[in-house]
Design an enzyme around this catalytic site. Sequence first.
Site, PDB file in Angstrom:
ATOM      1  CG  HIS A 140     132.097  22.875  32.820  1.00 14.58           C
ATOM      2  ND1 HIS A 140     131.663  22.954  31.441  1.00 14.58           N
ATOM      3  CD2 HIS A 140     129.896  23.219  32.988  1.00 14.58           C
ATOM      4  CE1 HIS A 140     131.208  22.981  30.607  1.00 14.58           C
ATOM      5  NE2 HIS A 140     129.878  22.452  31.822  1.00 14.58           N
TER       6      HIS A 140
HETATM    7  C1  ZL4 Z   1     120.741  29.811  35.826  1.00 16.72           C
HETATM    8  O1  ZL4 Z   1     117.533  30.863  37.312  1.00 16.72           O
HETATM    9  O2  ZL4 Z   1     125.707  29.892  29.636  1.00 16.72           O
HETATM   10  C2  ZL4 Z   1     121.615  30.221  36.751  1.00 16.72           C
HETATM   11  C3  ZL4 Z   1     121.581  29.142  34.844  1.00 16.72           C
HETATM   12  C4  ZL4 Z   1     120.670  30.869  38.496  1.00 16.72           C
HETATM   13  C5  ZL4 Z   1     118.810  31.757  39.034  1.00 16.72           C
HETATM   14  C6  ZL4 Z   1     118.538  33.570  39.593  1.00 16.72           C
HETATM   15  C7  ZL4 Z   1     119.170  33.901  38.353  1.00 16.72           C
HETATM   16  C8  ZL4 Z   1     118.544  34.393  37.019  1.00 16.72           C
HETATM   17  C9  ZL4 Z   1     120.164  29.209  33.949  1.00 16.72           C
HETATM   18  C10 ZL4 Z   1     121.346  28.852  34.028  1.00 16.72           C
HETATM   19  C11 ZL4 Z   1     119.585  34.367  36.054  1.00 16.72           C
HETATM   20  C12 ZL4 Z   1     120.782  33.640  35.013  1.00 16.72           C
HETATM   21  C13 ZL4 Z   1     121.636  33.384  34.185  1.00 16.72           C
HETATM   22  N1  ZL4 Z   1     119.494  30.657  38.476  1.00 16.72           N
HETATM   23  C14 ZL4 Z   1     123.033  33.277  34.531  1.00 16.72           C
HETATM   24  C15 ZL4 Z   1     126.982  32.705  29.936  1.00 16.72           C
HETATM   25  C16 ZL4 Z   1     125.624  33.159  31.562  1.00 16.72           C
HETATM   26  C17 ZL4 Z   1     125.332  33.394  31.958  1.00 16.72           C
HETATM   27  C18 ZL4 Z   1     124.796  33.268  33.144  1.00 16.72           C
HETATM   28  O3  ZL4 Z   1     126.139  20.478  32.609  1.00 16.72           O
HETATM   29  N2  ZL4 Z   1     123.270  33.234  33.220  1.00 16.72           N
HETATM   30  C19 ZL4 Z   1     126.531  31.796  31.132  1.00 16.72           C
HETATM   31  C20 ZL4 Z   1     126.156  26.902  32.277  1.00 16.72           C
HETATM   32  C21 ZL4 Z   1     125.326  27.537  31.279  1.00 16.72           C
HETATM   33  C22 ZL4 Z   1     125.962  30.274  30.512  1.00 16.72           C
HETATM   34  C23 ZL4 Z   1     125.365  25.398  32.258  1.00 16.72           C
HETATM   35  C24 ZL4 Z   1     126.031  23.515  32.419  1.00 16.72           C
HETATM   36  C25 ZL4 Z   1     127.122  22.654  33.439  1.00 16.72           C
HETATM   37  C26 ZL4 Z   1     126.986  20.648  32.985  1.00 16.72           C
HETATM   38  C27 ZL4 Z   1     127.440  20.024  33.684  1.00 16.72           C
HETATM   39  C28 ZL4 Z   1     126.610  24.893  32.523  1.00 16.72           C
HETATM   40  N3  ZL4 Z   1     125.999  29.599  31.886  1.00 16.72           N
HETATM   41  C29 ZL4 Z   1     124.407  32.847  30.936  1.00 16.72           C
HETATM   42  C30 ZL4 Z   1     123.279  32.124  31.761  1.00 16.72           C
HETATM   43  C31 ZL4 Z   1     118.924  31.077  36.985  1.00 16.72           C
HETATM   44  C32 ZL4 Z   1     119.711  30.047  35.832  1.00 16.72           C
HETATM   45  C33 ZL4 Z   1     118.675  29.546  35.049  1.00 16.72           C
HETATM   46  C34 ZL4 Z   1     122.347  28.442  33.072  1.00 16.72           C
HETATM   47  N4  ZL4 Z   1     123.662  28.649  33.164  1.00 16.72           N
HETATM   48  C35 ZL4 Z   1     121.763  28.115  31.749  1.00 16.72           C
HETATM   49  N5  ZL4 Z   1     122.905  27.592  30.955  1.00 16.72           N
HETATM   50  C36 ZL4 Z   1     123.523  27.936  31.941  1.00 16.72           C
HETATM   51  O4  ZL4 Z   1     127.827  20.792  31.614  1.00 16.72           O
HETATM   52  C37 ZL4 Z   1     126.809  19.705  35.026  1.00 16.72           C
HETATM   53 ZN    ZN Z   2     125.374  19.729  31.080  1.00 19.99          ZN
END
Ligand code: ZL4
Ligand code: ZN
Length: 381
Positions: A142
């Site tokens: 990403h």
């Molecule tokens: C977390 O529990 O969909 C990050 C991320 C941190 C800990 C404490 C904070 C809690 C799930 C995800 C609040 C977190 C809020 N902590 C995160 C639109 C979003 C904005 C951010 O596999 N919030 C963003 C990214 C995806 C979004 C996926 C995949 C990588 C790969 C290659 C990346 N971002 C919503 C989410 C948590 C967290 C819990 C999380 N983030 C799940 N999905 C996302 O393709 C390596």
């Molecule tokens: Zn992924």
Amino acid sequence: TSHVQSHYKKRISYFHNKEIGNFQFGVQHPMKPLRLSYTNDLVCAYRLHEKMRVFCPPKATDYELMEFHIPSYITFLKNVTPENSEQYSFDADRFNISEDCPIFRGMYDFCQIYAGASVAAALRLTSEDTDICINWSGGLHHAKHNEASGFCFVNDIVLAIQQLLRVFPRVLYIDIDIHHGDGVQEAFYETDRCMTVSFHKYKENGKYFPGTGGLGEIGIGLGKRFCLNIPLKDGMDDESYVALFKDIITDVKDRYQPNAVVLQSGADSLGKDKLGGFNLSIKAHGECVRFVKNWQIPLLVLGGGGYKIENVARCWAYETSILLDTEVPEALPKHAQFYNFFGPDYSLHPPLVRRIENLNTKADLQKLSQHIHERLRLLDG
Ligand code: ZL4
Ligand code: ZN
Ligand code: CA
């Protein structure tokens, strides 16, 4: 002689830095570098390391990272720490530092290690002394040239492909992570020298990260038609995924005739993943890797996502065995350091219970496949 083909012996190189498992994005953060220690532990406990060349690659330098990323972003990553981050709030904003991509201790070392491994792996393929290179710490698809995104700070895949393109006329990029490989797609959107193909979960309303990867994204300029997206709904199962993968990727290979292949083998497309939504078994995931390996084209295999860490380790250890053409026993080796974490079954292929419903109908997939084949037909003249 006529026996030359049958003497083809795959030379495999494996890139691992033992430090990588010690980094932490945050206690609650789903991305856990410890999974890379679990993976390497299984690889070694199965004695697979004895069948390949093992390297502890050098860290990528600032300048190597700047082959793709803008200097101000790299300088920021290098200088920011959890302690001084207040002073950097302006930069943190513009470089997309967030809960997904937090500033953590050693963040820049982490980036240099995983990117250094992918670049070193690519260089081994270009020097023609290796047929397959593996870096399970890479695959962070990403990251953009000027910002972090989705747990990815620097884009090791783009950096590796840039090296491959110095030698190989055409590089095929295949991405089986459940998320869309947007950073790699964007980097090569305007060129026909790297064809990008991503299979991923996609919601029309943009509510599944990163929101891109619709069928309509096909590349522009010289790159038109050299970008392929396979958007899927929740619940993909072994049979439908593997059939679709082979069907599409065979046509891609025949039409594009790549000189090298980069496979991002993200393990979040497995069943029971915390962020995923497909039902794939480790066997099916591995079958995709085997299929690409059997082409006998120089191959770089990378990790990516994967949030149920015992299964990530199983999957990538199993795929290492596939790449080595070696069979490994179903019972996990008892002497593995992290053996306790693989309960209650302690097997390589634990049963997939509580599967979710496959929302992709046969008719959907048939239509999708047909559309993709029609698009690929336009690649020839
Ligand atoms: C977390 O529990 O969909 C990050 C991320 C941190 C800990 C404490 C904070 C809690 C799930 C995800 C609040 C977190 C809020 N902590 C995160 C639109 C979003 C904005 C951010 O596999 N919030 C963003 C990214 C995806 C979004 C996926 C995949 C990588 C790969 C290659 C990346 N971002 C919503 C989410 C948590 C967290 C819990 C999380 N983030 C799940 N999905 C996302 O393709 C390596
Ligand atoms: Zn992924
Ligand atoms: Ca993908």
